[in-house]
Design a protein around this motif. Structure first.
Motif, PDB file in Angstrom:
ATOM      1  N   GLY A  41       1.213  -0.934  -0.240  1.00 45.71           N
ATOM      2  CA  GLY A  41      -0.538   0.196   0.161  1.00 45.71           C
ATOM      3  C   GLY A  41       0.613   0.789  -0.281  1.00 45.71           C
ATOM      4  O   GLY A  41       0.712   2.569  -0.202  1.00 45.71           O
ATOM      5  N   HIS A  42       2.081   1.131  -0.115  1.00 46.46           N
ATOM      6  CA  HIS A  42       2.671   2.430  -0.028  1.00 46.46           C
ATOM      7  C   HIS A  42       4.222   2.476  -1.756  1.00 46.46           C
ATOM      8  O   HIS A  42       3.868   2.844  -2.333  1.00 46.46           O
ATOM      9  N   PHE A  43       4.324   1.133  -1.961  1.00 48.81           N
ATOM     10  CA  PHE A  43       5.159   1.314  -2.908  1.00 48.81           C
ATOM     11  C   PHE A  43       4.128   0.888  -4.201  1.00 48.81           C
ATOM     12  O   PHE A  43       4.445   1.960  -4.993  1.00 48.81           O
ATOM     13  N   VAL A  44       3.407   0.551  -4.400  1.00 42.89           N
ATOM     14  CA  VAL A  44       1.912   0.165  -5.154  1.00 42.89           C
ATOM     15  C   VAL A  44       1.014   0.741  -4.477  1.00 42.89           C
ATOM     16  O   VAL A  44       0.593   0.661  -3.504  1.00 42.89           O
ATOM     17  N   PRO A  45      -0.487   0.950  -5.082  1.00 39.47           N
ATOM     18  CA  PRO A  45      -1.202   1.248  -4.303  1.00 39.47           C
ATOM     19  C   PRO A  45      -2.072   0.445  -4.057  1.00 39.47           C
ATOM     20  O   PRO A  45      -4.025   0.196  -4.333  1.00 39.47           O
ATOM     21  N   ASN A  46      -2.090  -0.539  -3.411  1.00 41.59           N
ATOM     22  CA  ASN A  46      -2.491  -1.833  -3.080  1.00 41.59           C
ATOM     23  C   ASN A  46      -1.800  -2.475  -1.707  1.00 41.59           C
ATOM     24  O   ASN A  46      -0.908  -2.496  -1.607  1.00 41.59           O
ATOM     25  N   ILE A  47      -2.567  -2.959  -1.136  1.00 40.66           N
ATOM     26  CA  ILE A  47      -2.819  -4.000   0.031  1.00 40.66           C
ATOM     27  C   ILE A  47      -2.872  -5.582  -0.375  1.00 40.66           C
ATOM     28  O   ILE A  47      -4.005  -5.965  -0.823  1.00 40.66           O
ATOM     29  N   THR A  48      -2.149  -6.335  -0.078  1.00 43.40           N
ATOM     30  CA  THR A  48      -2.391  -7.875  -0.415  1.00 43.40           C
ATOM     31  C   THR A  48      -2.309  -8.384   1.256  1.00 43.40           C
ATOM     32  O   THR A  48      -3.222  -8.371   2.425  1.00 43.40           O
ATOM     33  N   PHE A  49      -0.650  -9.597   1.353  1.00 51.27           N
ATOM     34  CA  PHE A  49      -0.899 -10.406   2.731  1.00 51.27           C
ATOM     35  C   PHE A  49       0.963  -9.806   3.115  1.00 51.27           C
ATOM     36  O   PHE A  49       1.186  -9.553   1.993  1.00 51.27           O
ATOM     37  N   GLY A  50       1.190 -10.783   3.873  1.00 53.94           N
ATOM     38  CA  GLY A  50       1.883 -10.095   4.832  1.00 53.94           C
ATOM     39  C   GLY A  50       3.121 -12.288   4.856  1.00 53.94           C
ATOM     40  O   GLY A  50       1.989 -13.084   4.854  1.00 53.94           O
ATOM     41  N   ALA A  51       4.090 -11.720   5.206  1.00 55.15           N
ATOM     42  CA  ALA A  51       4.676 -13.233   6.339  1.00 55.15           C
ATOM     43  C   ALA A  51       3.894 -14.371   7.068  1.00 55.15           C
ATOM     44  O   ALA A  51       4.076 -14.884   6.422  1.00 55.15           O
ATOM     45  N   PRO A  52       2.895 -13.641   7.718  1.00 54.44           N
ATOM     46  CA  PRO A  52       2.043 -14.704   8.050  1.00 54.44           C
ATOM     47  C   PRO A  52       1.357 -15.910   7.568  1.00 54.44           C
ATOM     48  O   PRO A  52       1.018 -17.010   7.521  1.00 54.44           O
TER      49      PRO A  52
END
Ligand code: DX5
Ligand code: ZN
Length: 246
Positions: A41-52
């Motif tokens: 949501g910062h480098f690209v204009p969207n958020i997916t999920f992380g390491a967990p």
């Protein structure tokens, strides 16, 4: 060119049943790798999920038996401060950590000491990823010229050379966008100099665009909507593979 590798992007899978979708894609539909899109949501204009989340779905797919083997988790890190997350993703079961060239110089939004440690050159970051025992990839956005890669690929330090280059064929951030053929000269230039390099293309690939990408010399093919939106994902995967192998 090296062997064809088909890497469906799970961005287009059903997130409510991600584990089963992953195992089905590899074991039933015949995918080689899984392409895992991480967006902040910062480098690209969207958020997916992380390491967990990656850690939870990793157990649904067999670990690759060779470095580039079947089941490789190809994590496409569309994030700022890529160095900061290498260890977490390693622990989660990531096999290939592919960061963006454009983010490799980014400052951390943390303490000054951490900042100087995280401000790293692409070569140093590749070495760091290798030292953690992962394969390293470097990705370019459409606006970044391929010329930035020559010094990195020619590094006299073996550990600072990437295992794969990713040429984006859409502006990163979303699945289902239109393929940008304008990016293919980058692939062709890389292939001309490096016959054995793993060159990945990502964005807008499917039965209608694979010919151009294969002609340019790409061998690692990401496809999200074309695979997960298909009636028969296995058929699409084998068509993509056949086109690259021809
Ligand atoms: C875009 C992602 C891609 C995306 C591709 O930012 O990096 O991996 O999932 O999706 P399609 O194949 O639908 O263009
Ligand atoms: Zn991607």
């Amino acid at each position: 060119a090296p062997q064809a590798i088909i890497a469906p992007s799970i961005l287009s899978a059903d997130f409510a049943v991600l584990g089963p979708e992953c195992s089905k894609t590899v074991n039933e539909h015949g995918a080689d790798w899984l392409h895992v899109d991480i967006m902040d949501g910062h480098f690209v204009p969207n958020i997916t999920f992380g390491a967990p989340v990656v850690g939870k779905i990793r157990s649904h797919v067999d670990k690759p038996s060779t470095p580039h083997g079947k089941g490789t988790f190809d994590c496409h890190m569309m994030i700022a401060e890529p160095k900061k997350w290498v260890r977490d993703f390693k622990k989660a079961g990531c096999d290939l950590y592919c960061f963006h060239y454009e983010a490799a110089f980014s400052d951390a939004s943390c303490s000054p000491e951490e900042k100087s440690e995280l401000k790293t050159s692409p070569g140093e970051l590749i070495r760091y990823i290798h030292d953690e025992g992962l394969l390293a990839g470097i990705a370019l956005k459409p606006d970044t010229p391929v010329d930035v890669l020559w010094d990195i690929l020619e590094s006299p330090i073996e550990k600072e050379k990437p295992d794969m280059v990713l040429i984006m064929t859409v502006h990163p951030g979303f699945g289902g966008q239109k393929f940008m053929a304008s990016e293919l000269p980058k692939v062709a230039a890389l292939r001309e100099k490096y016959p054995d390099l793993n060159i990945e293309v990502d964005g807008g690939l499917g039965p209608g665009t694979i010919d151009q990408a294969a002609d340019a010399g790409a061998n690692v093919i990401v496809a999200g909507s074309a695979v997960f939106g298909a009636k028969d994902p296995g058929e699409v995967i084998s068509l993509l593979r056949k086109t690259v192998e021809e």
